[in-house]
Design an enzyme around this catalytic site. Sequence first.
Site, PDB file in Angstrom:
ATOM      1  N   GLY A   1      16.614 -52.345  -0.617  1.00  0.00           N
ATOM      2  CA  GLY A   1      17.406 -51.541   0.555  1.00  0.00           C
ATOM      3  C   GLY A   1      17.517 -51.974   1.716  1.00  0.00           C
ATOM      4  O   GLY A   1      16.553 -52.716   2.159  1.00  0.00           O
TER       5      GLY A   1
ATOM      6  N   GLY B   1      18.470 -51.410   5.935  1.00  0.00           N
ATOM      7  CA  GLY B   1      19.148 -50.549   7.036  1.00  0.00           C
ATOM      8  C   GLY B   1      19.342 -51.554   8.205  1.00  0.00           C
ATOM      9  O   GLY B   1      19.394 -52.826   8.074  1.00  0.00           O
TER      10      GLY B   1
ATOM     11  N   VAL C   1      13.666 -52.211   2.602  1.00  0.00           N
ATOM     12  CA  VAL C   1      12.708 -51.800   1.450  1.00  0.00           C
ATOM     13  C   VAL C   1      12.755 -52.750   0.533  1.00  0.00           C
ATOM     14  O   VAL C   1      13.664 -53.212  -0.186  1.00  0.00           O
ATOM     15  CB  VAL C   1      13.023 -50.322   1.228  1.00  0.00           C
ATOM     16  CG1 VAL C   1      12.084 -49.947   0.095  1.00  0.00           C
ATOM     17  CG2 VAL C   1      13.568 -49.371   2.275  1.00  0.00           C
TER      18      VAL C   1
ATOM     19  N   ASP D   1      20.563 -37.488  10.206  1.00  0.00           N
ATOM     20  CA  ASP D   1      20.885 -38.877   9.424  1.00  0.00           C
ATOM     21  C   ASP D   1      20.632 -38.584   7.832  1.00  0.00           C
ATOM     22  O   ASP D   1      20.230 -39.563   7.261  1.00  0.00           O
ATOM     23  CB  ASP D   1      20.088 -40.092   9.889  1.00  0.00           C
ATOM     24  CG  ASP D   1      20.606 -41.148   9.475  1.00  0.00           C
ATOM     25  OD1 ASP D   1      21.702 -41.302   9.577  1.00  0.00           O
ATOM     26  OD2 ASP D   1      19.815 -42.166   9.201  1.00  0.00           O
TER      27      ASP D   1
END
Length: 226
Positions: free
Chosen positions: A39, A41, A46, A139
């Site tokens: 992941g 962002g 991650v 979020d």
Amino acid sequence: MVEQWRQADEIISQVTVYSTEDNDPVTIKTVSHDVRCIGIGTDAAVFTLDTLPGYAFKVYSDMAIEKKDAEADVYERLRGSDFFPHYYGKGDKYIVISYESGITLLDCLLQGIPVPEQVILDVEEAREFVRSKGLNPRDIHLKNVLMQDGRAKVLDVSEYVKEGYDKRWEHLVWAYHTFYSGISEVKVPSWILDTIKKWYYKLDNSSFNLEEFAQRVSQLFSKWKS
């Protein structure tokens, strides 16, 4: 007894995450083939390790390192809820949470996998739990909710310490109840979702009309199907 995840400290410490001031997704540099990025962002990425499959390591860029302790504190306060990953601890530039399998709501749309209403109800309950801990459930969007056997797991709690009324989830719930049934088993092209996302971010919140926005989105779908 030393926690098992600490065995990964040397390897994870060699992972470098770079972010920019433009709020673009981070870029990463790894030095071990055992490390897998799952992941990305705007502040962190991650990773999992083949040797420790039950853990996920969220590594922050130097520009966002101050957010590490804040997010760790949020996870500490959310202990006891099955709606969020389990928090294990933190290193110099990362936090450690449980690895969560499943599919994001975004990928459900892309792959035409139906999302049962129970997932929506679970997120609503998770948000109430967050509020009960004195936090702000901001979020929460399509990429931050996993579906696991028809139930929800909420990811990324980094903004729960911020103030402000974030209506992103409320708008998604409205869309789910308004017209999701017509596309629940349709593979929605990524360009359509990207277009809707761009439109949404450009909206003026002070004059936002949900009905007008929905009509605009419906016209986009109609053009695609025709």
